[in-house]
Design an enzyme around this catalytic site. Structure first.
Site, PDB file in Angstrom:
ATOM      1  N   TYR A  77      22.829  15.844  53.869  1.00  0.00           N
ATOM      2  CA  TYR A  77      24.032  16.044  53.058  1.00  0.00           C
ATOM      3  C   TYR A  77      24.298  17.546  52.975  1.00  0.00           C
ATOM      4  CZ  TYR A  77      23.746  11.144  51.460  1.00  0.00           C
ATOM      5  OH  TYR A  77      23.711   9.779  51.400  1.00  0.00           O
ATOM      6  N   PRO A  99      29.418   2.201  46.034  1.00  0.00           N
ATOM      7  CA  PRO A  99      29.650   1.240  44.939  1.00  0.00           C
ATOM      8  C   PRO A  99      31.097   1.251  44.441  1.00  0.00           C
ATOM      9  CG  PRO A  99      28.495   3.176  44.109  1.00  0.00           C
ATOM     10  CD  PRO A  99      28.493   3.287  45.614  1.00  0.00           C
ATOM     11  N   LEU A 100      31.801   2.374  44.686  1.00  0.00           N
ATOM     12  CA  LEU A 100      33.216   2.453  44.292  1.00  0.00           C
ATOM     13  C   LEU A 100      34.129   2.385  45.513  1.00  0.00           C
ATOM     14  CD1 LEU A 100      32.835   5.205  41.539  1.00  0.00           C
ATOM     15  CD2 LEU A 100      33.274   2.754  41.193  1.00  0.00           C
TER      16      LEU A 100
END
Ligand SMILES: NC(=O)c1ccc[n+]([C@@H]2O[C@H](COP(=O)([O-])OP(=O)(O)OC[C@H]3O[C@@H](n4cnc5c(N)ncnc54)[C@H](OP(=O)(O)O)[C@@H]3O)[C@@H](O)[C@H]2O)c1
Length: 287
Positions: free
Chosen positions: A58, A208-209
């Site tokens: 990341y 999750p969104l």
């Protein structure tokens, strides 16, 4: 909804934090606002987050450096979970790094950059969708199990695996968590989730969104989610997360955000109580 679940050698709150939104656009380079990124991490822990999901890739190298900068020395009981199996090139391409030697090198890189001697869990991030193939999952998990025996990892997990790969993983070594894409808008992984529930394995849905990627459907855009949120008087994101918590006791949330305001929205998910009618209405929100 119970508020904790076992993750390797640690019991964590079911609401954690995913660090993928902290680097710059496209998960590359430094954050737009470094102070806000550090505030997000510190506020998360203040609000009870004891499970942070990250990766050396990341940024690359950005999320881990921010986590260390914001939180080191780490509070007791903070579970740091990372994933190995990929790297980035200078253009931001996701490069598979799937050999056992790659996986070992990347676990060592995470230990160094996070400044810790032991990671609570490390997920093998399979990259089959990138057409890597070739490296048997048993060999990969054998290397992670060796790192666990050496004390560098408390638990081994798998990410972006199908049902057959999960079977192979469970047959190879103890698996403490599965991290796959799952949300109200994409419930295609329900079978793997149910298997994990039955096995007592933590299931950690990513996206999750619905992710930050502009071309993917968003949970907060679904009319059913907006209707329930309006009825309860809470932000739509919180409804999507509450549905996941209600879905199974072994679901651990790691929503990603770069903003303190969104973090605070999401952390209040435990206060949302969805009725049977709410749940039935939300079940229709699949994109
Ligand atoms: N294993 C894997 O392959 C894999 C893949 C992807 C992700 N992950 C992990 O899973 C975590 C979660 O996935 P994700 O971050 O990609 O996607 P996500 O949690 O589904 O969604 C993140 C997006 O939602 C927005 N958001 C967050 N809270 C919000 C709120 N309250 N209201 C409105 N918008 C909100 C964020 O924007 P703002 O920044 O503006 O809040 C961001 O654009 C990641 O952080 C990462 O740790 C793992």
């Amino acid at each position: 909804v119970t508020d904790t679940y076992r993750l390797a050698d640690t019991t964590v709150h079911r609401i954690g934090y995913g660090a993928m939104q902290l680097p710059g656009p496209g998960v590359m380079g430094p954050p737009r606002d470094r102070d806000e990124a550090l505030r997000v991490l510190r506020r998360a822990v203040e609000l009870g987050v004891d499970h942070i999901d990250t990766a050396q890739f990341y940024g690359p190298d950005v999320s881990n450096e921010l986590i260390r900068g914001a939180l080191h020395p780490y509070p007791a009981g903070l579970a740091l979970v990372t994933k190995v199996g990929a790297r980035r090139d200078a253009e931001g391409q996701w490069l598979p790094a799937q050999s056992p030697a790659d996986l070992r090198a990347d676990v060592e890189a995470n230990l160094r950059s996070l400044g810790t001697e032991r990671l609570t869990a490390v997920n093998l991030r399979r990259m089959d969708e990138h057409g890597v193939g070739g490296v048997p999952i048993e060999e990969q998990l054998g290397e992670l199990a060796a790192l666990r025996d050496e004390g560098k990892i408390a638990g081994v997990g798998v990410s972006t695996v199908d049902a057959g790969q999960l079977d192979a993983a469970i047959a190879t070594t103890e698996i403490v968590c599965v991290q796959n894409a799952f949300s109200l808008v994409d419930q295609s992984d329900a079978g793997v989730l149910d298997r994990c529930t039955a096995e007592g394995i933590a299931y950690v849905p990513y996206f999750p969104l619905g992710s930050a990627f502009p071309d993917m459907p968003k949970v907060v855009d679904r009319p059913a989610v907006q209707a329930v949120a309006a009825r309860l008087g809470v932000p739509a994101a919180r409804v999507g997360l509450a549905w996941l918590l209600a879905r199974a006791e072994n679901v651990l949330l790691i929503p990603g955000t770069s903003s303190v305001a969104h973090l605070e929205d999401n952390m209040a998910v435990a206060d949302v109580h969805l009725s049977e009618d709410d749940l039935a209405e939300l079940a229709t929100a699949t994109a």
